[in-house]
Scaffold this active site. Sequence first.
Site, mmCIF file in Angstrom:
data_model
loop_
_atom_site.group_PDB
_atom_site.id
_atom_site.type_symbol
_atom_site.label_atom_id
_atom_site.label_comp_id
_atom_site.label_asym_id
_atom_site.label_seq_id
_atom_site.Cartn_x
_atom_site.Cartn_y
_atom_site.Cartn_z
ATOM 1 C CB SER A 141 -0.921 -0.023 1.223
ATOM 2 O OG SER A 141 -1.843 1.043 1.192
ATOM 3 C CE1 TYR A 167 -5.129 -3.264 4.003
ATOM 4 C CE2 TYR A 167 -4.624 -0.917 4.189
ATOM 5 C CZ TYR A 167 -4.833 -2.040 3.395
ATOM 6 O OH TYR A 167 -4.740 -1.946 2.031
#
Length: 290
Positions: A141, A167
């Site tokens: 990410s 996350y």
Amino acid sequence: MTFDATTTAADVLAGVDLTGRTAIVTGAASGIGRVSAAALARAGATVVAGVRDPAAFDLPGVEARRLDLADLAQVAAFAATVGRADILINNAGVMACPETRVGPGRELQFAVNHLGHFALTAALWPALRSGTDAVVVAVSSNVRPDAPIRWDDPYFTAGPYDRWAAYAQSKAANALFAAHLDVLGRPYGIRAASVHPGAMLTPLQRHLTRDEMVAAGWIDADGRPAEYFKTVEQGAATQLWAAVTPSVAGVHCADCAVTPFRPDPADAARLWDLSARLTGLPDTLPAPAR
């Protein structure tokens, strides 16, 4: 052609012939995984999609096999069906889910996004060795150099659970994993890179409410995505670009370009050792057979 944030999967693979190469794509049931699998198949690759429900998967030219990354025994069983892998795109992921435990108490996001892919790559090592100039792409990410790994509590058992911190940890782990895998694999012609696909609306947001996405500025009150959001075809481009660009190795990429982010090598090696302990796997990968 100059590639950028608007580049699509079709743009990246235009004129690329992958005949004779085998590609494995996890999380290919939807989103950028599905687009990537389809694009690789159109380019001539033999594509195996790792999905939780093969019976519900229907994509021309792509074979689906059962893969549940939260179940390490099932990961090993999937890998045992693969004899050769030239491209491995570790794409599957879960984001901002409620606190969920799998296996022996593993936190779901770290278990699926990182540990499952760690175990899969290790199990596929013989297949990657059998490939030609094999490459592993870890879908991360928009990671930061200071993205934290909870070295003493990766499963969030010592305090309140924070789904976004969990996350972020899993995505930082993806980048660290790719960096160390590239170090280990490079002597054998196996390279690795991590990528940030960009922001887009896919089933990855299944655990977020509409109000949460509006508050975050991802969509407006009518459900329209923010201007900086990509299409799914654009989101799949960077991982495909990393997979077919030989010079991309040991780096982090976004918008079909190499970013300045470089994971700390010591942290990357430390995470590799931690991951081996958490999965019960060896902390070294076997050398190719002579």
